[in-house]
Design a protein around this motif. Sequence first.
Motif, PDB file in Angstrom:
ATOM      1  N   GLY A   5       0.823  -1.196   0.000  1.00 39.16           N
ATOM      2  CA  GLY A   5       0.000   0.000   0.000  1.00 39.16           C
ATOM      3  C   GLY A   5       0.863   1.254   0.000  1.00 39.16           C
ATOM      4  N   PRO A   6       0.481   2.275  -0.743  1.00 46.03           N
ATOM      5  CA  PRO A   6       1.294   3.493  -0.838  1.00 46.03           C
ATOM      6  C   PRO A   6       1.271   4.289   0.457  1.00 46.03           C
ATOM      7  CG  PRO A   6      -0.798   3.821  -1.951  1.00 46.03           C
ATOM      8  CD  PRO A   6      -0.754   2.377  -1.543  1.00 46.03           C
ATOM      9  N   SER A   7       2.292   5.091   0.644  1.00 42.25           N
ATOM     10  CA  SER A   7       2.337   5.996   1.782  1.00 42.25           C
ATOM     11  C   SER A   7       1.258   7.061   1.620  1.00 42.25           C
ATOM     12  CB  SER A   7       3.716   6.638   1.874  1.00 42.25           C
ATOM     13  OG  SER A   7       3.707   7.756   2.718  1.00 42.25           O
ATOM     14  N   ARG A   8       0.955   7.730   2.727  1.00 44.30           N
ATOM     15  CA  ARG A   8      -0.018   8.818   2.655  1.00 44.30           C
ATOM     16  C   ARG A   8       0.459   9.946   1.755  1.00 44.30           C
ATOM     17  NH1 ARG A   8      -2.056   9.516   8.975  1.00 44.30           N
ATOM     18  NH2 ARG A   8      -3.033   7.451   9.161  1.00 44.30           N
ATOM     19  N   GLY A   9       1.760   9.975   1.506  1.00 42.76           N
ATOM     20  CA  GLY A   9       2.304  10.997   0.629  1.00 42.76           C
ATOM     21  C   GLY A   9       1.764  10.923  -0.781  1.00 42.76           C
ATOM     22  N   ILE A  10       1.213   9.773  -1.175  1.00 43.70           N
ATOM     23  CA  ILE A  10       0.664   9.638  -2.521  1.00 43.70           C
ATOM     24  C   ILE A  10      -0.499  10.589  -2.731  1.00 43.70           C
ATOM     25  CG2 ILE A  10      -0.996   7.829  -1.950  1.00 43.70           C
ATOM     26  CD1 ILE A  10       1.096   8.139  -5.169  1.00 43.70           C
ATOM     27  N   TYR A  11      -1.163  10.976  -1.625  1.00 41.15           N
ATOM     28  CA  TYR A  11      -2.296  11.891  -1.759  1.00 41.15           C
ATOM     29  C   TYR A  11      -1.841  13.286  -2.198  1.00 41.15           C
ATOM     30  CZ  TYR A  11      -4.956   8.207   0.490  1.00 41.15           C
ATOM     31  OH  TYR A  11      -5.542   7.006   0.770  1.00 41.15           O
ATOM     32  N   CYS A  59       6.825  -2.816  -8.852  1.00 34.67           N
ATOM     33  CA  CYS A  59       6.073  -1.708  -8.275  1.00 34.67           C
ATOM     34  C   CYS A  59       6.993  -0.494  -8.145  1.00 34.67           C
ATOM     35  CB  CYS A  59       5.541  -2.079  -6.890  1.00 34.67           C
ATOM     36  SG  CYS A  59       4.508  -3.561  -6.863  1.00 34.67           S
ATOM     37  N   LEU A  60       6.561   0.600  -8.692  1.00 36.30           N
ATOM     38  CA  LEU A  60       7.321   1.839  -8.544  1.00 36.30           C
ATOM     39  C   LEU A  60       6.965   2.507  -7.219  1.00 36.30           C
ATOM     40  CD1 LEU A  60       7.067   3.375 -12.115  1.00 36.30           C
ATOM     41  CD2 LEU A  60       9.152   2.584 -10.996  1.00 36.30           C
ATOM     42  N   PRO A  61       7.922   3.082  -6.527  1.00 36.21           N
ATOM     43  CA  PRO A  61       7.617   3.795  -5.284  1.00 36.21           C
ATOM     44  C   PRO A  61       6.669   4.969  -5.554  1.00 36.21           C
ATOM     45  CG  PRO A  61       9.988   3.477  -5.561  1.00 36.21           C
ATOM     46  CD  PRO A  61       9.361   3.103  -6.847  1.00 36.21           C
ATOM     47  N   TRP A  62       5.849   5.281  -4.585  1.00 35.81           N
ATOM     48  CA  TRP A  62       4.918   6.391  -4.756  1.00 35.81           C
ATOM     49  C   TRP A  62       5.672   7.700  -4.981  1.00 35.81           C
ATOM     50  CZ3 TRP A  62       5.062  10.709  -1.759  1.00 35.81           C
ATOM     51  CH2 TRP A  62       5.746  10.631  -0.541  1.00 35.81           C
ATOM     52  N   GLY A  63       6.892   7.782  -4.463  1.00 35.67           N
ATOM     53  CA  GLY A  63       7.668   8.986  -4.647  1.00 35.67           C
ATOM     54  C   GLY A  63       7.987   9.278  -6.104  1.00 35.67           C
ATOM     55  N   VAL A 103      13.834  12.253 -14.314  1.00 32.92           N
ATOM     56  CA  VAL A 103      14.250  11.316 -15.361  1.00 32.92           C
ATOM     57  C   VAL A 103      15.445  10.491 -14.893  1.00 32.92           C
ATOM     58  CG1 VAL A 103      15.192  11.121 -17.685  1.00 32.92           C
ATOM     59  CG2 VAL A 103      13.350  12.733 -17.232  1.00 32.92           C
ATOM     60  N   ALA A 104      16.374  11.121 -14.198  1.00 32.12           N
ATOM     61  CA  ALA A 104      17.558  10.420 -13.715  1.00 32.12           C
ATOM     62  C   ALA A 104      17.193   9.351 -12.678  1.00 32.12           C
ATOM     63  CB  ALA A 104      18.543  11.420 -13.112  1.00 32.12           C
ATOM     64  N   VAL A 105      16.253   9.656 -11.796  1.00 28.90           N
ATOM     65  CA  VAL A 105      15.804   8.673 -10.805  1.00 28.90           C
ATOM     66  C   VAL A 105      15.172   7.471 -11.505  1.00 28.90           C
ATOM     67  CG1 VAL A 105      14.114   8.246  -8.982  1.00 28.90           C
ATOM     68  CG2 VAL A 105      15.515  10.309  -8.919  1.00 28.90           C
ATOM     69  N   ILE A 106      14.332   7.723 -12.500  1.00 31.21           N
ATOM     70  CA  ILE A 106      13.705   6.634 -13.242  1.00 31.21           C
ATOM     71  C   ILE A 106      14.766   5.807 -13.967  1.00 31.21           C
ATOM     72  CG2 ILE A 106      12.150   6.100 -15.159  1.00 31.21           C
ATOM     73  CD1 ILE A 106      10.518   8.561 -14.374  1.00 31.21           C
ATOM     74  N   PHE A 197      12.347  -1.779  -3.396  1.00 33.84           N
ATOM     75  CA  PHE A 197      11.515  -0.581  -3.461  1.00 33.84           C
ATOM     76  C   PHE A 197      10.351  -0.782  -4.421  1.00 33.84           C
ATOM     77  CE2 PHE A 197      15.169   1.905  -1.823  1.00 33.84           C
ATOM     78  CZ  PHE A 197      14.494   2.550  -0.805  1.00 33.84           C
ATOM     79  N   PHE A 198      10.592  -1.593  -5.477  1.00 33.65           N
ATOM     80  CA  PHE A 198       9.555  -1.762  -6.488  1.00 33.65           C
ATOM     81  C   PHE A 198       9.301  -3.219  -6.810  1.00 33.65           C
ATOM     82  CE2 PHE A 198      13.397  -1.974  -8.871  1.00 33.65           C
ATOM     83  CZ  PHE A 198      14.106  -0.833  -8.560  1.00 33.65           C
ATOM     84  N   ALA A 199       9.638  -4.100  -5.869  1.00 32.91           N
ATOM     85  CA  ALA A 199       9.279  -5.512  -5.997  1.00 32.91           C
ATOM     86  C   ALA A 199       8.411  -5.880  -4.819  1.00 32.91           C
ATOM     87  CB  ALA A 199      10.519  -6.394  -6.021  1.00 32.91           C
ATOM     88  N   ASP A 200       7.643  -6.933  -4.987  1.00 33.41           N
ATOM     89  CA  ASP A 200       6.690  -7.332  -3.964  1.00 33.41           C
ATOM     90  C   ASP A 200       7.423  -7.833  -2.727  1.00 33.41           C
ATOM     91  OD1 ASP A 200       4.597  -8.224  -2.497  1.00 33.41           O
ATOM     92  OD2 ASP A 200       4.011  -9.844  -3.841  1.00 33.41           O
ATOM     93  N   PRO A 201       7.328  -7.125  -1.593  1.00 35.23           N
ATOM     94  CA  PRO A 201       8.040  -7.538  -0.393  1.00 35.23           C
ATOM     95  C   PRO A 201       7.330  -8.633   0.383  1.00 35.23           C
ATOM     96  CG  PRO A 201       6.823  -5.558   0.070  1.00 35.23           C
ATOM     97  CD  PRO A 201       6.555  -5.897  -1.381  1.00 35.23           C
TER      98      PRO A 201
END
Length: 221
Positions: A5-11, A59-63, A103-106, A197-201
């Motif tokens: 589930g995403p952090s509340r920051g996704i809002y 899964c990509l991080p919500w950030g 772009v660099a982070v991606i 960060f983007f794989a199913d934990p």
Amino acid sequence: MTCPGPSRGIYVAYFIQGLILLAAAFSLTAGEYFLALSAGVAFLLTMTPSLMTRNLRFCLPWGVNLLVTISLYLHLMGHVGEYYILFAPYYDKLTHLISSSTVAVIAFFLAVLAEHQGEIRLTRGAIVVFILLSTLAAGAVWEIYEFVVDQIFDLGLQHGNADTMIDLIVDLIGAAIVAAFAAIALARADRHRFVRFFADPSSGTEPADVVADPVDLARSR
């Protein structure tokens, strides 16, 4: 794959997406149809991380979603709110810095994932070079887009060779910041941590416990 589930920051990202839709509606009612179309395209692009999460095996991080949304919103408001003119030339350089960093982070995530899912082994230096080249390539494509749009619609997006070159230099600075972070982080931590960060934990499977097909490797995480 079931993503956490995403952090509340996704809002925050959702809120900015709403602002993009408001900008689209404002531009449409003002008769600025090109800006309205641009806002619509920007909104669709902000949905890309969510679509990737649903359709691909990671899964990509919500950030990342937040960074993409902020980058597109800042660029859009530069035109809708005329911030590019009101705060020239600083606003334009700020948008380039944030966008290039995004772009660099991606690119960093993609490099780590490519190694994780394939049979290649990337050194830290190779990942740094990939981040820099990918970001500069994206910046060059953006400048070409502005040039083409100026030639067709005469919107004045570019302001001469010096402006274009400074934009590319700022893009390089944003890429260099992320590349430096990536090099330091990879030197201090196992790169499998970045995959988590983007794989199913939820599977709890460690890298050494997984063998065979790289696709199965991705599914097990």
